[in-house]
Every structure is written in C-alpha cells, then in structure tokens.
Enzyme design. Structure first.
Site, PDB file in Angstrom:
ATOM      1  N   GLY A   1      -0.770   2.863   6.392  1.00 32.75           N
ATOM      2  CA  GLY A   1      -0.885   2.162   7.852  1.00 32.75           C
ATOM      3  C   GLY A   1      -0.402   0.678   7.865  1.00 32.75           C
ATOM      4  CE  LYS A   2       3.642   0.022   3.176  1.00 32.25           C
ATOM      5  NZ  LYS A   2       3.214   1.436   2.987  1.00 32.25           N
ATOM      6  CB  SER A   3       4.748   0.264   9.771  1.00 29.35           C
ATOM      7  OG  SER A   3       5.777  -0.062   8.796  1.00 29.35           O
TER       8      SER A   3
ATOM      9  CB  SER B   1       5.817  -4.213  -2.373  1.00 27.83           C
ATOM     10  OG  SER B   1       4.720  -4.415  -1.510  1.00 27.83           O
TER      11      SER B   1
ATOM     12  N   GLY C   1       1.038  -1.197   0.078  1.00 31.64           N
ATOM     13  CA  GLY C   1       0.116   0.018   0.064  1.00 31.64           C
ATOM     14  C   GLY C   1       0.679   1.266   0.096  1.00 31.64           C
ATOM     15  CG  LEU C   2      -0.675   4.753  -1.997  1.00 29.42           C
ATOM     16  CD1 LEU C   2      -1.807   5.943  -1.711  1.00 29.42           C
ATOM     17  CD2 LEU C   2       0.203   4.917  -3.058  1.00 29.42           C
ATOM     18  CB  SER C   3       4.376   6.349   1.633  1.00 32.69           C
ATOM     19  OG  SER C   3       4.911   7.006   2.951  1.00 32.69           O
ATOM     20  N   GLY C   4       2.020   5.810   4.324  1.00 37.07           N
ATOM     21  CA  GLY C   4       0.880   6.629   5.083  1.00 37.07           C
ATOM     22  C   GLY C   4      -0.315   5.736   5.024  1.00 37.07           C
TER      23      GLY C   4
END
Lengths: 204, 204
Positions: free
Chosen positions: A41-43, A110, A36-39
């Site tokens: 919320g992946k991490s 990714s 997913g995009l930066s921001g």
C-alpha cells in the site's frame, strides 16, 4: 562521502538559507521514505497523504517507484545492482527536493537495508523519515492489485521481492504504517500526526 | 517516449492537479535550462537570480553542474556518453521539479544540442526555457575562475568544452543572457523580466 568520478568540479553554495525556504513554504523539508512489499500500500498511502497535505496548503510531492522507472531510471532493470542504483538515484533526488525545502515521498519497495541506510546518510540529520508500510506477505499476495504475485509464482517474473528475492524489513523505522490493521484514512492520519508531532508541519 | 527497460510497472497518477500546486506556490512551474561555456557565468547568474526570486517569496532552486556531480551523477565522467547520461538524468530531475510545481534552474555546460532537445521534449509544453548564457570564448578563458582553461590548454583536462570538445550553441533559445555586455544585476533583470512577461511569476 565517496569521491565523485569527475575531477575539476567545485562545490557552489546556494546563497539561500534553509530558513528562508521554510518561511516561504510554511513547513520544514522532509523525505518520507516508504518501504514495503509490493501490494503493501505504499503508493496508495502516499497518494492519499499527498492529497491531504495539499488540502492543507502544503505542496507535498511523490516520487513513485512506477513513475520514476519511466523517466530517470528507465535505463535500469531489477537485478541487485540495478535495484541498488535505482535507490541510490532516488535517494539523491529526494535529497535535492529536501535541499529545495520540499516534503517529498518516495514509494519504492527498496528491499535492501543497506541501500536505505545509504539514502539516510546522505540526508541532513532529522530530514529522513523511514516509513515501513507493512502488511503480511499473504495479505499483499491476496490483494495482488497488479497481478504480479501470480506471475511471480508462475516464474514469469524473476527476482520478485518476497517470493524469489529478499525483503529486509527496517529495524528502526521512524514510523510503521500497518495497512492490514488500518483503513486508508487511518493510515494517512498516522503519517500526518507524525509530521505534526515532530514539527515538520504546523498542527491544524 | 522510449520503453522503460523494466516491465510490469504501472503508471500511478497523482491526484493533485497542477493548478492546486500553482495556487499554493503563487507561480507556474518552469525549468530554466542555462547552457553555455565554462566561465560564461551560468552558476553566477543562476545563484543571483535564485536569491532575487526567494526575496520575492518564490522558492526557486538550482541544480548546479558542480553540485549534482557530487551526488546523483557521481558515477559519471566527462566522456560523450557520460555527458549525455549526465544531462538526461538532470533533465528528468528538472521535469520532476516541474511536476512538483517548482521553478528550477539547471546550470550545466550541456554542450550538445541533441541532449538539450531531448530534455525539452520531456517537459510539458511551455515549461522548458532554454537560456543561453553567452560570453565569447576568449572572455570565458580570460576569466578562468577555476583555472580550468589553463589546465585544458596544457592538455591536463581531456575533452574540455570549447578547447578540445565542441560546444553547440542553441539556435532557438528562449532567452540569451550576454554576460560580456551586461553586469550581474542586468543579467538577473533579463531573466526576471522574461518570467514576468510570460506569466510564470506575478509582476512586482
């Protein structure tokens, strides 16, 4: 599978069956591939899910985009080739973690579909779970936790996904976690429920 | 620690303490770094020790020189630079396995002292165990399980460790396993005893 560059190497088989590892660990192996995009919320979702699993006695572990770039992939940048090699190496590490019986999360932008599909192909059937951590670009940009969108808009970061480089959303992700419409607890619950419903971990 | 090539990356900390992983898994994390000549018995001892640990309920796992070159390091050959990068990547993967609480074996020739020391430095103190799997060159060559020494002597394999490329033996290995003087069971017992005596695994 492509031929390795080095010849004169022989495949050594572990004498430990996957079922033995599963019996010891009390769960099936899986790679949860967060994209997913930066921001988006992946991490954040991965870190909270890791805690929730550990509290249940499941030793989950995160390969984090930020962290891995300090170690394994410290010699890679953000060009298309380097991004591809970045994802390829992470995918191989995820596979090794799965081979060892673990549940491993990867939390990387990714952005390229082809790169993610290559990682999927490397995994034994059923052990690769693509999780699209989704929020609209304007939401991600308004969060801008790391101030990266601001820098990207100012032209200070070249090839920034969503701004000056493409993000190819998954077309057949096993799971979509919408972080614009769900709070963190709800996001974690979505992931945990998937793992329970599909027999990766025992139901509570 | 060297600076990563990519900027704008932030270190994300896992919220899971190493002690929580240790409580779940029932052992401390460790990298057992097997080094030695081709034919010294690195993979053989590692595979048998893996089985012995799994039988005790400890989910040990091997990163094998032959296997990893089919995956993570399939784009590397045997030149000095490629060997160094090979070992660097494996070392980082071992560290990730340790971070995840695992006991991981690496079974690579890893001929250069400097490369092995770099891997040691990456690891938290006490989690890196250098194991010199030793047999005299003539013993390794007489075994020649894979027929590699014969090819190397015929000049068919360039840069073959011990023949046409150097092997720098460890000077301060935590453990030496002499496979010319011990049978396989005795070799496994030496490794297991070290892990017990140093508190990595519970005594039986």
């Amino acid at each position: 599978m492509s031929e390795p560059k080095s010849k004169n190497i022989v495949w050594s088989e572990s004498q430990v069956a996957p079922e033995q590892r599963e019996a010891i660990l009390g769960h099936k192996p899986a790679t949860l591939w967060f994209t997913g995009l930066s921001g988006a919320g992946k991490s954040t979702v991965a870190l909270a899910t890791e805690v929730a699993l550990v509290e249940r006695g499941i030793n989950a572990f995160i390969l984090d985009g930020d962290n891995v770039r300090h170690g394994l992939n410290s010699n890679l940048g953000f060009s298309p080739e380097d991004r591809t090699e970045n994802i390829r190496r992470i995918g191989e590490v995820c596979k090794l973690f799965c081979d060892a019986g673990n549940i491993v999360f990867s939390a990387f932008i990714s952005p390229y579909r082809e790169d993610r599909d290559l990682v999927r192909e490397k995994h034994p059937a059923g052990s690769f779970i693509e999780v699209h951590v989704h929020a609209p670009l304007e939401v991600c940009e308004s969060r801008d936790v790391k101030g990266l969108y601001k820098k990207a808009r100012a032209g200070e970061i070249p090839e920034f996904t969503g701004i000056s480089a493409p993000y190819e959303a998954p077309e057949n992700a096993e799971l979509i976690v919408n972080t614009a419409e769900n709070d963190l607890d709800a996001c974690v619950a979505i992931v945990i429920k998937y793992l329970e419903d599909n027999g990766f971990i025992p139901a509570k």
